[in-house]
Motif scaffolding. Structure first.
Motif, PDB file in Angstrom:
ATOM      1  N   ILE A 166      24.121  34.075  39.927  1.00  0.00           N
ATOM      2  CA  ILE A 166      25.301  33.379  40.433  1.00  0.00           C
ATOM      3  C   ILE A 166      25.548  32.144  39.579  1.00  0.00           C
ATOM      4  O   ILE A 166      24.643  31.597  38.957  1.00  0.00           O
ATOM      5  N   ALA A 167      26.795  31.732  39.559  1.00  0.00           N
ATOM      6  CA  ALA A 167      27.147  30.515  38.839  1.00  0.00           C
ATOM      7  C   ALA A 167      26.757  29.295  39.657  1.00  0.00           C
ATOM      8  O   ALA A 167      26.655  29.357  40.891  1.00  0.00           O
ATOM      9  N   ARG A 168      26.528  28.203  38.991  1.00  0.00           N
ATOM     10  CA  ARG A 168      26.186  26.962  39.680  1.00  0.00           C
ATOM     11  C   ARG A 168      27.325  26.528  40.603  1.00  0.00           C
ATOM     12  O   ARG A 168      27.102  25.979  41.679  1.00  0.00           O
ATOM     13  N   ASN A 169      28.572  26.791  40.190  1.00  0.00           N
ATOM     14  CA  ASN A 169      29.718  26.399  40.994  1.00  0.00           C
ATOM     15  C   ASN A 169      30.281  27.603  41.755  1.00  0.00           C
ATOM     16  O   ASN A 169      29.923  28.753  41.496  1.00  0.00           O
ATOM     17  N   GLU A 170      31.164  27.337  42.686  1.00  0.00           N
ATOM     18  CA  GLU A 170      31.799  28.393  43.467  1.00  0.00           C
ATOM     19  C   GLU A 170      32.809  29.143  42.600  1.00  0.00           C
ATOM     20  O   GLU A 170      33.170  28.713  41.507  1.00  0.00           O
ATOM     21  N   GLU A 171      33.288  30.272  43.110  1.00  0.00           N
ATOM     22  CA  GLU A 171      34.263  31.080  42.383  1.00  0.00           C
ATOM     23  C   GLU A 171      35.668  30.503  42.559  1.00  0.00           C
ATOM     24  O   GLU A 171      35.936  29.820  43.540  1.00  0.00           O
ATOM     25  N   PRO A 172      36.621  30.803  41.619  1.00  0.00           N
ATOM     26  CA  PRO A 172      36.396  31.611  40.416  1.00  0.00           C
ATOM     27  C   PRO A 172      35.576  30.856  39.392  1.00  0.00           C
ATOM     28  O   PRO A 172      35.598  29.624  39.353  1.00  0.00           O
ATOM     29  N   THR A 173      34.882  31.599  38.566  1.00  0.00           N
ATOM     30  CA  THR A 173      33.992  30.980  37.596  1.00  0.00           C
ATOM     31  C   THR A 173      34.518  31.062  36.168  1.00  0.00           C
ATOM     32  O   THR A 173      33.871  30.565  35.251  1.00  0.00           O
ATOM     33  N   GLY A 174      35.668  31.695  35.978  1.00  0.00           N
ATOM     34  CA  GLY A 174      36.197  31.798  34.630  1.00  0.00           C
ATOM     35  C   GLY A 174      37.668  32.151  34.628  1.00  0.00           C
ATOM     36  O   GLY A 174      38.255  32.494  35.662  1.00  0.00           O
ATOM     37  N   VAL A 175      38.272  32.053  33.454  1.00  0.00           N
ATOM     38  CA  VAL A 175      39.659  32.455  33.258  1.00  0.00           C
ATOM     39  C   VAL A 175      39.755  33.177  31.921  1.00  0.00           C
ATOM     40  O   VAL A 175      39.110  32.783  30.948  1.00  0.00           O
ATOM     41  N   ALA A 176      40.493  34.280  31.899  1.00  0.00           N
ATOM     42  CA  ALA A 176      40.720  35.041  30.668  1.00  0.00           C
ATOM     43  C   ALA A 176      42.225  35.179  30.468  1.00  0.00           C
ATOM     44  O   ALA A 176      42.950  35.531  31.407  1.00  0.00           O
ATOM     45  N   ILE A 177      42.680  34.907  29.244  1.00  0.00           N
ATOM     46  CA  ILE A 177      44.111  34.811  28.980  1.00  0.00           C
ATOM     47  C   ILE A 177      44.556  35.850  27.960  1.00  0.00           C
ATOM     48  O   ILE A 177      44.009  35.914  26.854  1.00  0.00           O
ATOM     49  N   LEU A 178      45.556  36.660  28.338  1.00  0.00           N
ATOM     50  CA  LEU A 178      46.178  37.588  27.386  1.00  0.00           C
ATOM     51  C   LEU A 178      47.349  36.840  26.749  1.00  0.00           C
ATOM     52  O   LEU A 178      48.397  36.679  27.371  1.00  0.00           O
ATOM     53  N   PRO A 179      47.196  36.352  25.500  1.00  0.00           N
ATOM     54  CA  PRO A 179      48.231  35.503  24.903  1.00  0.00           C
ATOM     55  C   PRO A 179      49.162  36.289  23.972  1.00  0.00           C
ATOM     56  O   PRO A 179      48.724  37.136  23.186  1.00  0.00           O
ATOM     57  N   ARG A 180      50.439  35.975  24.061  1.00  0.00           N
ATOM     58  CA  ARG A 180      51.436  36.626  23.199  1.00  0.00           C
ATOM     59  C   ARG A 180      52.157  35.561  22.383  1.00  0.00           C
ATOM     60  O   ARG A 180      52.609  34.551  22.926  1.00  0.00           O
ATOM     61  N   PHE A 181      52.246  35.813  21.086  1.00  0.00           N
ATOM     62  CA  PHE A 181      52.887  34.867  20.176  1.00  0.00           C
ATOM     63  C   PHE A 181      53.893  35.624  19.321  1.00  0.00           C
ATOM     64  O   PHE A 181      53.529  36.508  18.551  1.00  0.00           O
ATOM     65  N   ARG A 182      55.174  35.276  19.526  1.00  0.00           N
ATOM     66  CA  ARG A 182      56.257  35.909  18.774  1.00  0.00           C
ATOM     67  C   ARG A 182      56.194  37.440  18.859  1.00  0.00           C
ATOM     68  O   ARG A 182      56.319  38.147  17.863  1.00  0.00           O
ATOM     69  N   GLY A 183      55.940  37.917  20.069  1.00  0.00           N
ATOM     70  CA  GLY A 183      55.958  39.352  20.322  1.00  0.00           C
ATOM     71  C   GLY A 183      54.650  40.065  20.081  1.00  0.00           C
ATOM     72  O   GLY A 183      54.505  41.233  20.452  1.00  0.00           O
ATOM     73  N   ALA A 217      34.937  29.199  30.918  1.00  0.00           N
ATOM     74  CA  ALA A 217      34.384  28.927  32.240  1.00  0.00           C
ATOM     75  C   ALA A 217      35.253  27.935  32.999  1.00  0.00           C
ATOM     76  O   ALA A 217      35.844  27.019  32.413  1.00  0.00           O
ATOM     77  N   VAL A 218      35.314  28.128  34.303  1.00  0.00           N
ATOM     78  CA  VAL A 218      36.008  27.202  35.201  1.00  0.00           C
ATOM     79  C   VAL A 218      34.952  26.472  36.016  1.00  0.00           C
ATOM     80  O   VAL A 218      34.169  27.097  36.732  1.00  0.00           O
ATOM     81  N   SER A 219      34.929  25.165  35.905  1.00  0.00           N
ATOM     82  CA  SER A 219      33.962  24.360  36.658  1.00  0.00           C
ATOM     83  C   SER A 219      34.472  24.098  38.068  1.00  0.00           C
ATOM     84  O   SER A 219      35.653  24.317  38.368  1.00  0.00           O
ATOM     85  N   ALA A 220      33.583  23.638  38.921  1.00  0.00           N
ATOM     86  CA  ALA A 220      33.942  23.370  40.311  1.00  0.00           C
ATOM     87  C   ALA A 220      35.118  22.403  40.377  1.00  0.00           C
ATOM     88  O   ALA A 220      35.101  21.343  39.748  1.00  0.00           O
ATOM     89  N   GLY A 221      36.141  22.794  41.132  1.00  0.00           N
ATOM     90  CA  GLY A 221      37.298  21.933  41.327  1.00  0.00           C
ATOM     91  C   GLY A 221      38.339  21.990  40.230  1.00  0.00           C
ATOM     92  O   GLY A 221      39.407  21.371  40.356  1.00  0.00           O
ATOM     93  N   GLU A 222      38.085  22.711  39.158  1.00  0.00           N
ATOM     94  CA  GLU A 222      39.045  22.802  38.064  1.00  0.00           C
ATOM     95  C   GLU A 222      40.143  23.809  38.369  1.00  0.00           C
ATOM     96  O   GLU A 222      39.905  24.840  39.003  1.00  0.00           O
ATOM     97  N   ASP A 223      41.342  23.533  37.879  1.00  0.00           N
ATOM     98  CA  ASP A 223      42.478  24.444  38.006  1.00  0.00           C
ATOM     99  C   ASP A 223      42.392  25.465  36.871  1.00  0.00           C
ATOM    100  O   ASP A 223      42.404  25.086  35.696  1.00  0.00           O
TER     101      ASP A 223
END
Length: 227
Positions: free
Chosen positions: A87-104, A127-133
């Motif tokens: 388990i992560a030290r902080n509560e969930e969610p514990t990460g963010v993954a981004i599908l990025p598009r640039f000029r198509g 990683a997303v830390s506790a309390g982070e957006d």
């Protein structure tokens, strides 16, 4: 303090870790019942020529980022056993993954991953830390990993990775980029690959991309009409 004592403190602080949905594998936290299961498993290990100490439960390892738990459980058929989870030290969610598009085109990275000692083609994540957006973290990761800026961001849902071993959920997002820069060499990112959505799907189909977060984000984005 003993591993099991620290474990009980953890469960009191984070009761969601000890939830027992009906019909599932039952987590046991009562000390007497835990001791009984430990004894059963110690005997089983000993008969197989393994150390009896492998039956001890509690927090087996911890650092600033993760905790490794070995827990006493009862399976749905009534048999006792042990289960491991990270388990992560902080509560969930514990990460963010981004599908990025640039000029198509979709911006992928070629990233060296230590656990498998291999290069992976994948989308940026962090990683997303506790309390982070997560949206704020998404902007930071795009900036740090590919030197980019986000002009718009849309949520895609959640993904649970390695759910048989880890309590870990990642927020998936689709981003339109306003700019792109250079890869973060110091993080093991060798290059940025700009590919068309068609080529992205081909790379998943032919096995060039095996990263679960990239596959999941691509599927979500397609279902929602972004690709």
């Amino acid at each position: 303090m003993r591993a099991f004592d620290r474990y009980r403190i953890l469960l009191r602080a984070r009761p969601a870790l000890a939830e027992n949905p009906k019909g599932g594998i039952v987590l046991i936290s009562d000390p007497a019942e835990v001791a009984r299961i430990e004894a059963v498993m110690a005997d089983r290990f000993a008969r197989a020529g393994m150390p009896r100490g492998w039956a001890r439960t509690g927090i087996m390892y911890e650092d600033p980022y993760i905790l490794l738990l070995r827990e006493a459980v009862v399976f749905p058929d009534g048999n006792p056993g042990l289960y491991h989870r990270v388990i992560a030290r902080n509560e969930e969610p514990t990460g963010v993954a981004i599908l990025p598009r640039f000029r198509g085109q979709i911006a992928l990275i070629r990233h060296f991953r230590h656990p498998g000692r291999k290069w992976h083609v994948e989308i940026p994540r962090g990683a997303v830390s506790a309390g982070e957006d997560p949206a704020h973290v998404a902007g930071l990761e795009i900036s740090e990993e590919i030197g980019g800026t986000i002009s718009s961001l849309a949520p895609l849902g959640f993904l649970h990775g390695a759910s048989g071993f880890m309590r870990h959920s990642v927020v998936l997002a689709y981003a339109e980029l306003g700019a792109i820069g250079t890869p973060a060499i110091g993080e093991g990112i060798a290059e940025i690959l700009l590919v068309s959505p068609v080529d992205l799907e081909r790379m998943i189909l032919d096995g060039t991309i095996t990263d679960a977060y990239t596959v999941g984000a691509t599927f979500h984005a397609k279902l929602r009409g972004f690709l």
